[in-house]
Scaffold this active site. Structure first.
Site, PDB file in Angstrom:
ATOM      1  N   SER A   1      55.739 -18.133  43.371  1.00  0.00           N
ATOM      2  CA  SER A   1      57.171 -18.412  43.270  1.00  0.00           C
ATOM      3  C   SER A   1      58.053 -17.206  43.552  1.00  0.00           C
ATOM      4  O   SER A   1      59.203 -17.361  43.968  1.00  0.00           O
ATOM      5  CB  SER A   1      57.496 -18.957  41.877  1.00  0.00           C
ATOM      6  OG  SER A   1      57.006 -18.091  40.863  1.00  0.00           O
TER       7      SER A   1
ATOM      8  N   HIS B   1      62.663 -15.523  36.845  1.00  0.00           N
ATOM      9  CA  HIS B   1      62.482 -15.370  38.289  1.00  0.00           C
ATOM     10  C   HIS B   1      63.698 -14.658  38.885  1.00  0.00           C
ATOM     11  O   HIS B   1      64.797 -14.715  38.324  1.00  0.00           O
ATOM     12  CB  HIS B   1      62.299 -16.736  38.966  1.00  0.00           C
ATOM     13  CG  HIS B   1      60.945 -17.327  38.779  1.00  0.00           C
ATOM     14  ND1 HIS B   1      60.584 -18.038  37.662  1.00  0.00           N
ATOM     15  CD2 HIS B   1      59.842 -17.284  39.572  1.00  0.00           C
ATOM     16  CE1 HIS B   1      59.325 -18.420  37.771  1.00  0.00           C
ATOM     17  NE2 HIS B   1      58.845 -17.978  38.927  1.00  0.00           N
TER      18      HIS B   1
END
Length: 269
Positions: free
Chosen positions: A44, A251
């Site tokens: 990711s 993230h």
């Protein structure tokens, strides 16, 4: 006798010119045949989760036009660009489902992998929802995996990349530290938990860098690039807990991709 010398001289000149032209042609052919395609592999952090602007065709892989691979490809126009990085990917997923585009024409490969193998998501869930003691214990469990098991997993991925694209320049990207210690956060995890998580990131990066170097790959550390932009910094390039969209928690934001990952990759590519 004189005519023979002149003929021999002309022949030698033409032969030399022919050799020169042949050499130039060969060099041009070699240059034209140089592998110049770019393939972006990984998890990711490479697909761009957290940066938005996802390609609907990528589904749950959540590949973003704002991820560093897409930004680099847009700026440099490689002869081909294949973006197979996928949210949630582990080392086995890269081997099983991401290496298809690699071939003799691949000149550049990027990759971030290993965090999910080490249980990144479970570590953060434990630390957010459970006690400090449970958090630290789970971090230590992840660190033991990184030390004892992950190196072999990385070796398998790196060897598989080399087997399919032996001429490629491979850049392995690391992970940022999540927290600025002593920062602006007044709630959430304790400083002990934050320090433990940062130490796990450092170990993961050191382990990955060593395996990458042993395979002749280039390691790109993003730790310095994200310094001053961690969670609790007041100018974070990382999402903290996102209860509305949990997959984006911890993230990089779009700024983290363009200001953190992209410069590091560009310098290493």
């Amino acid at each position: 006798m004189r005519r023979f010398r002149i003929t021999a001289y002309v022949t030698s000149v033409l032969f030399a010119a022919g050799v020169a032209l042949t050499g130039a042609t060969a060099a041009q052919a070699s240059e034209q045949a140089a592998p110049t395609g770019y393939v972006a592999l990984g998890d990711s952090y490479s697909s761009g989760v957290g940066s938005g602007s996802y390609d609907s065709a990528s589904g749950s892989c959540k590949r973003s036009t704002k991820a560093y691979p897409a930004l680099w490809a847009a700026a440099h126009s490689p002869s081909s660009f294949n973006f197979t990085a996928c949210s949630g990917a582990r080392t086995s997923d890269v081997i099983a489902g991401q290496l298809g585009p690699l071939n003799s024409g691949t000149g550049l490969v990027s990759l971030s992998i290993g965090g999910n193998d080490a249980g990144f998501s479970d570590v953060m869930t434990t630390c957010v929802l459970q006690s400090e003691a449970n958090c630290v214990a789970r971090v230590n469990q992840a660190k033991a995996y990184v030390q004892n098991t992950l190196p072999g997993k990385l070796d398998q991925v790196y060897s598989a990349i080399t087997a399919k694209a032996s001429a490629a320049h491979v850049v392995v990207l690391g992970y940022p530290r999540f927290y600025q210690l002593g920062g602006s956060c007044i709630a959430g995890l304790t400083e002990t938990e934050r320090a433990a998580i940062n130490s796990a990131a450092d170990l993961l990066n050191a382990t990955t860098a060593k395996r990458a170097a042993d395979h002749g790959f280039t390691f790109g550390s993003v730790t310095s690039a994200f310094t001053g932009h961690e969670i609790c910094s007041g100018n974070s390039w990382l999402h903290s807990v996102n209860w509305t969209n949990p997959t984006e928690s911890y993230h990089p934001t779009a700024a983290g991709q363009s200001g953190g990952y992209l410069p590091v990759f560009s310098a290493a590519a």
